[in-house]
Design a protein around this motif. Structure first.
Motif, mmCIF file in Angstrom:
data_model
loop_
_atom_site.group_PDB
_atom_site.id
_atom_site.type_symbol
_atom_site.label_atom_id
_atom_site.label_comp_id
_atom_site.label_asym_id
_atom_site.label_seq_id
_atom_site.Cartn_x
_atom_site.Cartn_y
_atom_site.Cartn_z
ATOM 1 N N TRP A 298 50.200 43.702 41.042
ATOM 2 C CA TRP A 298 49.344 43.059 42.041
ATOM 3 C C TRP A 298 47.938 43.656 41.987
ATOM 4 O O TRP A 298 46.941 42.947 41.985
ATOM 5 C CB TRP A 298 49.966 43.245 43.417
ATOM 6 C CG TRP A 298 49.310 42.403 44.490
ATOM 7 C CD1 TRP A 298 48.400 41.406 44.317
ATOM 8 C CD2 TRP A 298 49.524 42.497 45.891
ATOM 9 N NE1 TRP A 298 48.032 40.865 45.518
ATOM 10 C CE2 TRP A 298 48.722 41.525 46.499
ATOM 11 C CE3 TRP A 298 50.328 43.298 46.691
ATOM 12 C CZ2 TRP A 298 48.685 41.340 47.880
ATOM 13 C CZ3 TRP A 298 50.292 43.108 48.061
ATOM 14 C CH2 TRP A 298 49.491 42.152 48.648
ATOM 15 N N ARG A 299 47.879 44.995 41.927
ATOM 16 C CA ARG A 299 46.574 45.662 41.906
ATOM 17 C C ARG A 299 45.801 45.307 40.641
ATOM 18 O O ARG A 299 44.605 45.030 40.684
ATOM 19 C CB ARG A 299 46.777 47.168 42.000
ATOM 20 C CG ARG A 299 45.497 47.956 42.178
ATOM 21 C CD ARG A 299 45.826 49.433 42.382
ATOM 22 N NE ARG A 299 44.634 50.189 42.684
ATOM 23 C CZ ARG A 299 43.807 50.679 41.774
ATOM 24 N NH1 ARG A 299 44.047 50.437 40.498
ATOM 25 N NH2 ARG A 299 42.738 51.356 42.123
ATOM 26 N N ASN A 300 46.489 45.288 39.501
ATOM 27 C CA ASN A 300 45.816 44.955 38.254
ATOM 28 C C ASN A 300 45.326 43.516 38.257
ATOM 29 O O ASN A 300 44.256 43.203 37.731
ATOM 30 C CB ASN A 300 46.765 45.196 37.080
ATOM 31 C CG ASN A 300 47.079 46.669 36.875
ATOM 32 O OD1 ASN A 300 46.341 47.532 37.352
ATOM 33 N ND2 ASN A 300 48.171 46.958 36.205
ATOM 34 N N SER A 301 46.095 42.620 38.852
ATOM 35 C CA SER A 301 45.674 41.224 38.972
ATOM 36 C C SER A 301 44.426 41.118 39.839
ATOM 37 O O SER A 301 43.512 40.344 39.548
ATOM 38 C CB SER A 301 46.814 40.398 39.567
ATOM 39 O OG SER A 301 46.396 39.077 39.834
ATOM 40 N N TYR A 302 44.376 41.915 40.905
ATOM 41 C CA TYR A 302 43.208 41.930 41.793
ATOM 42 C C TYR A 302 41.949 42.296 41.013
ATOM 43 O O TYR A 302 40.912 41.643 41.123
ATOM 44 C CB TYR A 302 43.458 42.919 42.923
ATOM 45 C CG TYR A 302 42.237 43.292 43.740
ATOM 46 C CD1 TYR A 302 41.807 42.482 44.783
ATOM 47 C CD2 TYR A 302 41.523 44.457 43.472
ATOM 48 C CE1 TYR A 302 40.692 42.824 45.539
ATOM 49 C CE2 TYR A 302 40.417 44.814 44.221
ATOM 50 C CZ TYR A 302 40.009 43.991 45.251
ATOM 51 O OH TYR A 302 38.900 44.337 45.988
ATOM 52 N N TRP A 303 42.030 43.352 40.200
ATOM 53 C CA TRP A 303 40.851 43.791 39.451
ATOM 54 C C TRP A 303 40.468 42.782 38.379
ATOM 55 O O TRP A 303 39.283 42.587 38.093
ATOM 56 C CB TRP A 303 41.113 45.157 38.819
ATOM 57 C CG TRP A 303 41.076 46.258 39.827
ATOM 58 C CD1 TRP A 303 42.131 46.961 40.318
ATOM 59 C CD2 TRP A 303 39.922 46.750 40.510
ATOM 60 N NE1 TRP A 303 41.702 47.867 41.258
ATOM 61 C CE2 TRP A 303 40.358 47.764 41.393
ATOM 62 C CE3 TRP A 303 38.567 46.436 40.459
ATOM 63 C CZ2 TRP A 303 39.486 48.463 42.219
ATOM 64 C CZ3 TRP A 303 37.692 47.135 41.274
ATOM 65 C CH2 TRP A 303 38.155 48.130 42.141
ATOM 66 N N THR A 304 41.457 42.127 37.797
ATOM 67 C CA THR A 304 41.161 41.144 36.755
ATOM 68 C C THR A 304 40.452 39.923 37.317
ATOM 69 O O THR A 304 39.508 39.405 36.713
ATOM 70 C CB THR A 304 42.476 40.695 36.068
ATOM 71 O OG1 THR A 304 43.111 41.845 35.500
ATOM 72 C CG2 THR A 304 42.199 39.676 34.978
ATOM 73 N N LYS A 305 40.877 39.479 38.491
ATOM 74 C CA LYS A 305 40.359 38.233 39.054
ATOM 75 C C LYS A 305 39.103 38.405 39.898
ATOM 76 O O LYS A 305 38.382 37.433 40.140
ATOM 77 C CB LYS A 305 41.439 37.556 39.896
ATOM 78 C CG LYS A 305 42.632 37.067 39.101
ATOM 79 C CD LYS A 305 43.574 36.219 39.948
ATOM 80 C CE LYS A 305 44.237 37.019 41.029
ATOM 81 N NZ LYS A 305 45.249 36.233 41.763
ATOM 82 N N SER A 306 38.817 39.606 40.380
ATOM 83 C CA SER A 306 37.700 39.791 41.310
ATOM 84 C C SER A 306 36.362 39.464 40.661
ATOM 85 O O SER A 306 36.018 40.017 39.612
ATOM 86 C CB SER A 306 37.678 41.231 41.837
ATOM 87 O OG SER A 306 38.791 41.486 42.651
ATOM 88 N N ARG A 307 35.604 38.603 41.280
ATOM 89 C CA ARG A 307 34.286 38.199 40.772
ATOM 90 C C ARG A 307 33.258 39.305 40.993
ATOM 91 O O ARG A 307 32.431 39.584 40.133
ATOM 92 C CB ARG A 307 33.849 36.909 41.483
ATOM 93 C CG ARG A 307 32.405 36.489 41.230
ATOM 94 C CD ARG A 307 32.197 36.061 39.781
ATOM 95 N NE ARG A 307 30.828 35.638 39.566
ATOM 96 C CZ ARG A 307 29.816 36.447 39.300
ATOM 97 N NH1 ARG A 307 30.001 37.756 39.249
ATOM 98 N NH2 ARG A 307 28.610 35.966 39.094
ATOM 99 N N TYR A 308 33.280 39.922 42.156
ATOM 100 C CA TYR A 308 32.344 40.995 42.479
ATOM 101 C C TYR A 308 33.135 42.297 42.599
ATOM 102 O O TYR A 308 33.957 42.446 43.497
ATOM 103 C CB TYR A 308 31.595 40.689 43.783
ATOM 104 C CG TYR A 308 30.815 39.400 43.723
ATOM 105 C CD1 TYR A 308 29.635 39.314 42.989
ATOM 106 C CD2 TYR A 308 31.265 38.257 44.392
ATOM 107 C CE1 TYR A 308 28.920 38.128 42.917
ATOM 108 C CE2 TYR A 308 30.552 37.071 44.331
ATOM 109 C CZ TYR A 308 29.387 37.008 43.591
ATOM 110 O OH TYR A 308 28.683 35.839 43.521
ATOM 111 N N LYS A 309 32.889 43.228 41.696
ATOM 112 C CA LYS A 309 33.685 44.438 41.609
ATOM 113 C C LYS A 309 33.345 45.414 42.729
ATOM 114 O O LYS A 309 32.194 45.510 43.163
ATOM 115 C CB LYS A 309 33.489 45.131 40.257
ATOM 116 C CG LYS A 309 33.645 44.216 39.048
ATOM 117 C CD LYS A 309 35.011 43.546 39.002
ATOM 118 C CE LYS A 309 35.120 42.651 37.771
ATOM 119 N NZ LYS A 309 36.400 41.895 37.756
ATOM 120 N N THR A 310 34.364 46.130 43.193
ATOM 121 C CA THR A 310 34.174 47.194 44.177
ATOM 122 C C THR A 310 34.677 48.500 43.590
ATOM 123 O O THR A 310 35.298 48.530 42.535
ATOM 124 C CB THR A 310 34.952 46.881 45.473
ATOM 125 O OG1 THR A 310 36.348 46.732 45.160
ATOM 126 C CG2 THR A 310 34.449 45.601 46.110
#
Length: 354
Positions: A298-310
């Protein structure tokens, strides 16, 4: 000397090779620029000056902060209460895929007739009280808390664009003239409503705004349902008009994806909502997932899909974060940590005696 030798060597290369190398480097740099645009690394200029914009907004409506010498007894309203009246937010809660296709019966009694610890009850008892209006979509409950509306959805399965489209129509018809902003969340969400109002205050609700945490796929951008998303009155009105015209038909795709594509078709794009240090305001993961660096699908998917990185770890989240993904028990924990726990003496000034 070395530079002259390299330059002379390059001049002896065939012109076709130099041209081909230049084209390759140009394409390579363009690809890097497209993947890591400035907007991916830094928040927008508006976000950098959000605090200043907020102060200017207060001044524009003839409001100022008191000085230390002002008589506190003459203050008639807190800033929180003022914003609640000025920045009116309707919060509506949608079931998710894992809930039954009948779209969930809310507020059921727990084992042995005791209290239920489902997420709907947690929302009503915690952050939901701070919305100007709280609406659930699904079956009418056996026990309905005072002031809570539960509206039925007749079409579509939980989490689908069909279901969300029907809910948006009901919200638009019943409430779009009574509130400026419309927050849509899934059941497993915790919201700091005061921070939401602070963020929204500087924006004109009559204009079409679409806020949240932006995911990006090869063909679309949309705000992640797990982080909650916000529509201004202007965006909701424009969206509803598109429904009336027969645009954006419902289907079984994910609700947040369907909404993003529909809004894109009518010229409304999601915005970068990070704070001035590039930290997230709308957070699609559990707080632990943001703070503790570890691998998970889930976390890796979040980073892959996020348009604006945090950022990660303590740099993940804004001091004025708005939403967190949270299950029912975590909702109660966050409520305690945000509104009740206080470190002693941290904000109490001491005056030396003479």
């Amino acid at each position: 000397m070395i530079f002259k030798m390299v330059h002379a060597h390059i001049l002896r290369l065939p012109s076709v090779f130099i041209f081909s190398l230049s084209v390759f480097l140009g394409i390579f740099l363009a690809a890097i620029f497209h993947r890591y645009r400035v907007s991916d690394i830094l928040p927008s200029q508006l976000e950098i000056s959000h605090s200043l914009s907020y102060l200017r907004w207060l001044q524009s409506i003839n409001i100022s902060f008191p000085s230390l010498d002002d008589d506190k007894s003459k203050m008639t309203v807190s800033e929180t209460s003022f914003l609640k009246n000025k920045v009116r937010v309707l919060c509506f809660v949608m079931p998710q895929y894992k809930d039954s296709s009948s779209l969930l019966a809310y507020f059921g009694a727990g084992p042995g007739g005791g209290p239920s610890f489902d997420a709907a009850s947690a929302i009503v008892k915690t952050w939901g009280r701070r919305c100007n209006k709280l609406v659930f979509f699904g079956h009418s409950p056996r026990i309905r808390p005072p002031g809570v509306s539960v509206l039925p959805i007749r079409n579509g399965v939980a989490g689908s664009w069909n279901a969300l489209r029907e809910a948006l129509v009901q919200v638009a018809v019943s409430y779009q003239d009574s509130y400026e902003w419309f927050l849509k969340v899934d059941l497993e969400t915790y919201v700091i409503v005061e921070n939401l109002r602070y963020y929204l205050a500087i924006f004109d609700a009559a204009q079409p705004h679409y806020f949240g945490h932006v995911y990006e796929t090869w063909d679309s951008q949309y705000n992640a349902g797990e982080a909650g998303l916000v529509l201004s009155r202007g965006a909701l009105r424009k969206l509803h008009n598109s429904f009336i015209k027969g645009l954006c038909d419902g289907d079984s795709r994910s609700g947040d994806v369907g909404l993003g594509r529909c809004l894109a078709d009518i010229g409304i794009s999601p915005s970068d909502t990070r704070d001035s240090r590039g930290r997230g305001r709308f957070l699609a993961l559990d707080l632990e997932e943001h703070l503790v660096q570890k691998d998970s699908l889930w976390r890796n998917s979040y980073w892959t899909k996020s348009r604006y990185k945090t950022g990660e770890g303590p740099h993940c989240c804004s001091d004025f974060a708005v939403t967190f993904h949270a299950q029912a028990n975590t909702i109660y924990i966050l409520e305690y940590l945000v509104y009740h726990l206080k470190p002693f003496g941290i904000s109490t000034p001491l005056v030396p005696l003479h």
